[in-house]
Design a protein around this motif. Structure first.
Motif, PDB file in Angstrom:
ATOM      1  N   ASP A  71       0.830  -1.212   0.000  1.00 62.71           N
ATOM      2  CA  ASP A  71       0.000   0.000   0.000  1.00 62.71           C
ATOM      3  C   ASP A  71       0.863   1.260   0.000  1.00 62.71           C
ATOM      4  O   ASP A  71       0.525   2.239  -0.679  1.00 62.71           O
ATOM      5  N   GLN A  72       1.954   1.250   0.748  1.00 64.16           N
ATOM      6  CA  GLN A  72       2.861   2.397   0.737  1.00 64.16           C
ATOM      7  C   GLN A  72       3.519   2.561  -0.630  1.00 64.16           C
ATOM      8  O   GLN A  72       3.669   3.687  -1.119  1.00 64.16           O
ATOM      9  N   GLN A  73       3.876   1.446  -1.248  1.00 56.58           N
ATOM     10  CA  GLN A  73       4.482   1.504  -2.580  1.00 56.58           C
ATOM     11  C   GLN A  73       3.494   2.094  -3.576  1.00 56.58           C
ATOM     12  O   GLN A  73       3.837   2.967  -4.363  1.00 56.58           O
ATOM     13  N   VAL A  74       2.261   1.630  -3.538  1.00 55.12           N
ATOM     14  CA  VAL A  74       1.225   2.137  -4.443  1.00 55.12           C
ATOM     15  C   VAL A  74       1.023   3.640  -4.231  1.00 55.12           C
ATOM     16  O   VAL A  74       0.878   4.403  -5.195  1.00 55.12           O
ATOM     17  N   ALA A  75       1.040   4.076  -2.981  1.00 54.84           N
ATOM     18  CA  ALA A  75       0.811   5.490  -2.661  1.00 54.84           C
ATOM     19  C   ALA A  75       1.892   6.404  -3.244  1.00 54.84           C
ATOM     20  O   ALA A  75       1.638   7.601  -3.443  1.00 54.84           O
ATOM     21  N   ARG A  76       3.043   5.881  -3.554  1.00 51.50           N
ATOM     22  CA  ARG A  76       4.124   6.691  -4.149  1.00 51.50           C
ATOM     23  C   ARG A  76       3.845   7.017  -5.613  1.00 51.50           C
ATOM     24  O   ARG A  76       4.523   7.859  -6.195  1.00 51.50           O
ATOM     25  N   GLY A  77       2.879   6.346  -6.226  1.00 46.82           N
ATOM     26  CA  GLY A  77       2.468   6.673  -7.593  1.00 46.82           C
ATOM     27  C   GLY A  77       3.587   6.539  -8.610  1.00 46.82           C
ATOM     28  O   GLY A  77       4.494   5.717  -8.473  1.00 46.82           O
ATOM     29  N   GLU A  78       3.506   7.388  -9.630  1.00 44.87           N
ATOM     30  CA  GLU A  78       4.490   7.359 -10.715  1.00 44.87           C
ATOM     31  C   GLU A  78       5.888   7.732 -10.245  1.00 44.87           C
ATOM     32  O   GLU A  78       6.874   7.357 -10.867  1.00 44.87           O
ATOM     33  N   ALA A  79       5.969   8.484  -9.155  1.00 47.43           N
ATOM     34  CA  ALA A  79       7.282   8.873  -8.628  1.00 47.43           C
ATOM     35  C   ALA A  79       8.064   7.660  -8.150  1.00 47.43           C
ATOM     36  O   ALA A  79       9.289   7.637  -8.212  1.00 47.43           O
ATOM     37  N   GLY A  80       7.350   6.651  -7.672  1.00 43.91           N
ATOM     38  CA  GLY A  80       8.015   5.459  -7.161  1.00 43.91           C
ATOM     39  C   GLY A  80       8.797   5.765  -5.902  1.00 43.91           C
ATOM     40  O   GLY A  80       8.615   6.809  -5.264  1.00 43.91           O
ATOM     41  N   GLU A  81       9.663   4.846  -5.560  1.00 40.65           N
ATOM     42  CA  GLU A  81      10.446   4.973  -4.324  1.00 40.65           C
ATOM     43  C   GLU A  81      11.752   4.216  -4.505  1.00 40.65           C
ATOM     44  O   GLU A  81      11.794   3.181  -5.179  1.00 40.65           O
ATOM     45  N   GLN A  82      12.822   4.731  -3.897  1.00 42.90           N
ATOM     46  CA  GLN A  82      14.071   3.979  -3.977  1.00 42.90           C
ATOM     47  C   GLN A  82      13.978   2.748  -3.075  1.00 42.90           C
ATOM     48  O   GLN A  82      13.359   2.792  -2.015  1.00 42.90           O
ATOM     49  N   TRP A  83      14.546   1.654  -3.551  1.00 41.31           N
ATOM     50  CA  TRP A  83      14.561   0.403  -2.792  1.00 41.31           C
ATOM     51  C   TRP A  83      15.827   0.404  -1.964  1.00 41.31           C
ATOM     52  O   TRP A  83      16.820  -0.240  -2.277  1.00 41.31           O
ATOM     53  N   ASP A  84      15.786   1.160  -0.872  1.00 42.85           N
ATOM     54  CA  ASP A  84      16.982   1.423  -0.096  1.00 42.85           C
ATOM     55  C   ASP A  84      17.139   0.480   1.087  1.00 42.85           C
ATOM     56  O   ASP A  84      16.274  -0.340   1.371  1.00 42.85           O
ATOM     57  N   GLY A  85      18.273   0.611   1.752  1.00 42.91           N
ATOM     58  CA  GLY A  85      18.533  -0.163   2.961  1.00 42.91           C
ATOM     59  C   GLY A  85      19.055  -1.566   2.732  1.00 42.91           C
ATOM     60  O   GLY A  85      19.257  -2.311   3.690  1.00 42.91           O
ATOM     61  N   VAL A  86      19.286  -1.938   1.494  1.00 42.06           N
ATOM     62  CA  VAL A  86      19.792  -3.286   1.201  1.00 42.06           C
ATOM     63  C   VAL A  86      21.279  -3.325   1.528  1.00 42.06           C
ATOM     64  O   VAL A  86      22.055  -2.514   1.016  1.00 42.06           O
ATOM     65  N   ARG A  87      21.660  -4.271   2.388  1.00 37.09           N
ATOM     66  CA  ARG A  87      23.056  -4.388   2.805  1.00 37.09           C
ATOM     67  C   ARG A  87      23.549  -5.817   2.601  1.00 37.09           C
ATOM     68  O   ARG A  87      24.144  -6.435   3.466  1.00 37.09           O
ATOM     69  N   ASN A  88      23.279  -6.314   1.424  1.00 36.59           N
ATOM     70  CA  ASN A  88      23.724  -7.645   1.025  1.00 36.59           C
ATOM     71  C   ASN A  88      24.328  -7.491  -0.368  1.00 36.59           C
ATOM     72  O   ASN A  88      23.689  -6.920  -1.256  1.00 36.59           O
ATOM     73  N   TYR A  89      25.559  -7.969  -0.538  1.00 39.92           N
ATOM     74  CA  TYR A  89      26.255  -7.759  -1.811  1.00 39.92           C
ATOM     75  C   TYR A  89      25.541  -8.409  -2.992  1.00 39.92           C
ATOM     76  O   TYR A  89      25.463  -7.830  -4.074  1.00 39.92           O
ATOM     77  N   GLN A  90      25.019  -9.611  -2.798  1.00 47.40           N
ATOM     78  CA  GLN A  90      24.341 -10.294  -3.905  1.00 47.40           C
ATOM     79  C   GLN A  90      23.085  -9.523  -4.318  1.00 47.40           C
ATOM     80  O   GLN A  90      22.840  -9.334  -5.504  1.00 47.40           O
ATOM     81  N   ALA A  91      22.308  -9.059  -3.341  1.00 44.31           N
ATOM     82  CA  ALA A  91      21.104  -8.276  -3.648  1.00 44.31           C
ATOM     83  C   ALA A  91      21.490  -6.961  -4.328  1.00 44.31           C
ATOM     84  O   ALA A  91      20.855  -6.548  -5.304  1.00 44.31           O
ATOM     85  N   ARG A  92      22.537  -6.309  -3.825  1.00 40.93           N
ATOM     86  CA  ARG A  92      23.016  -5.063  -4.451  1.00 40.93           C
ATOM     87  C   ARG A  92      23.448  -5.321  -5.896  1.00 40.93           C
ATOM     88  O   ARG A  92      23.114  -4.559  -6.805  1.00 40.93           O
ATOM     89  N   ASN A  93      24.186  -6.397  -6.120  1.00 45.05           N
ATOM     90  CA  ASN A  93      24.631  -6.709  -7.473  1.00 45.05           C
ATOM     91  C   ASN A  93      23.450  -6.988  -8.397  1.00 45.05           C
ATOM     92  O   ASN A  93      23.483  -6.630  -9.579  1.00 45.05           O
ATOM     93  N   ASN A  94      22.416  -7.629  -7.871  1.00 42.38           N
ATOM     94  CA  ASN A  94      21.213  -7.835  -8.673  1.00 42.38           C
ATOM     95  C   ASN A  94      20.621  -6.490  -9.101  1.00 42.38           C
ATOM     96  O   ASN A  94      20.228  -6.322 -10.255  1.00 42.38           O
ATOM     97  N   MET A  95      20.566  -5.535  -8.182  1.00 41.56           N
ATOM     98  CA  MET A  95      20.024  -4.221  -8.540  1.00 41.56           C
ATOM     99  C   MET A  95      20.905  -3.523  -9.569  1.00 41.56           C
ATOM    100  O   MET A  95      20.390  -2.819 -10.448  1.00 41.56           O
ATOM    101  N   ARG A  96      22.196  -3.712  -9.498  1.00 40.76           N
ATOM    102  CA  ARG A  96      23.096  -3.108 -10.485  1.00 40.76           C
ATOM    103  C   ARG A  96      22.878  -3.671 -11.882  1.00 40.76           C
ATOM    104  O   ARG A  96      23.225  -3.016 -12.874  1.00 40.76           O
ATOM    105  N   GLU A  97      22.320  -4.871 -11.978  1.00 39.71           N
ATOM    106  CA  GLU A  97      22.039  -5.486 -13.276  1.00 39.71           C
ATOM    107  C   GLU A  97      20.718  -5.026 -13.889  1.00 39.71           C
ATOM    108  O   GLU A  97      20.464  -5.261 -15.065  1.00 39.71           O
ATOM    109  N   MET A  98      19.871  -4.404 -13.113  1.00 43.28           N
ATOM    110  CA  MET A  98      18.525  -4.050 -13.569  1.00 43.28           C
ATOM    111  C   MET A  98      18.545  -2.950 -14.621  1.00 43.28           C
ATOM    112  O   MET A  98      19.406  -2.082 -14.614  1.00 43.28           O
TER     113      MET A  98
END
Length: 139
Positions: free
Chosen positions: A16-43
């Protein structure tokens, strides 16, 4: 286009919070795992992802889209951590639980089944199609 899964504790950041951000979206922050970070770098822009409520719900509840490429995470001064921005695309008519996913033999090799702790993970085209059908989602 590639596919992903983004895990969030609903009491920290919910669908619901994600939806409320609308077209602006939101940064997917707070990730402190290298594999997850590397996945985001591939996006890439326009890649789609499942929005997964972890903890008590343990279910895919909607679909998001990558709306900004990997950039420094604004929640830290540590240059090692990047994030992407995502925006909501639409909800699942029927949430697809982890139990549903584990019960389907076609999904036995899915990262969510084999490494459920990884907060940002890849999803194959076949897995995407199966879970979208299970959740009655089309877009």
């Amino acid at each position: 286009m590639r596919y992903w899964l983004f895990k969030s504790e609903p009491n920290t950041w919910s669908w619901d919070q994600q939806v409320a951000r609308g077209e602006a979206g939101e940064q997917w922050d707070g990730v402190r795992n290298y594999q997850a970070r590397n996945n985001m770098r591939e996006m890439q822009l326009g890649d789609r992802g499942f929005f997964y409520h972890s903890l008590s719900e343990k279910a895919v509840v909607g679909v998001v889209e990558v709306s900004a490429l990997a950039h420094p995470d604004s929640t830290t001064d540590d240059p090692r951590w990047d994030c992407v921005d995502i925006k909501a695309v639409g909800p699942f008519a029927t949430p697809v639980t982890l139990a549903d996913i584990k019960a389907d033999p076609r999904l036995s090799d899915m990262v969510l089944v084999k490494n459920s702790r990884l907060s940002v993970q890849p999803v194959t085209q076949a897995e995407w199609d199966i879970i979208c059908a299970m959740g009655d989602f089309s877009a």
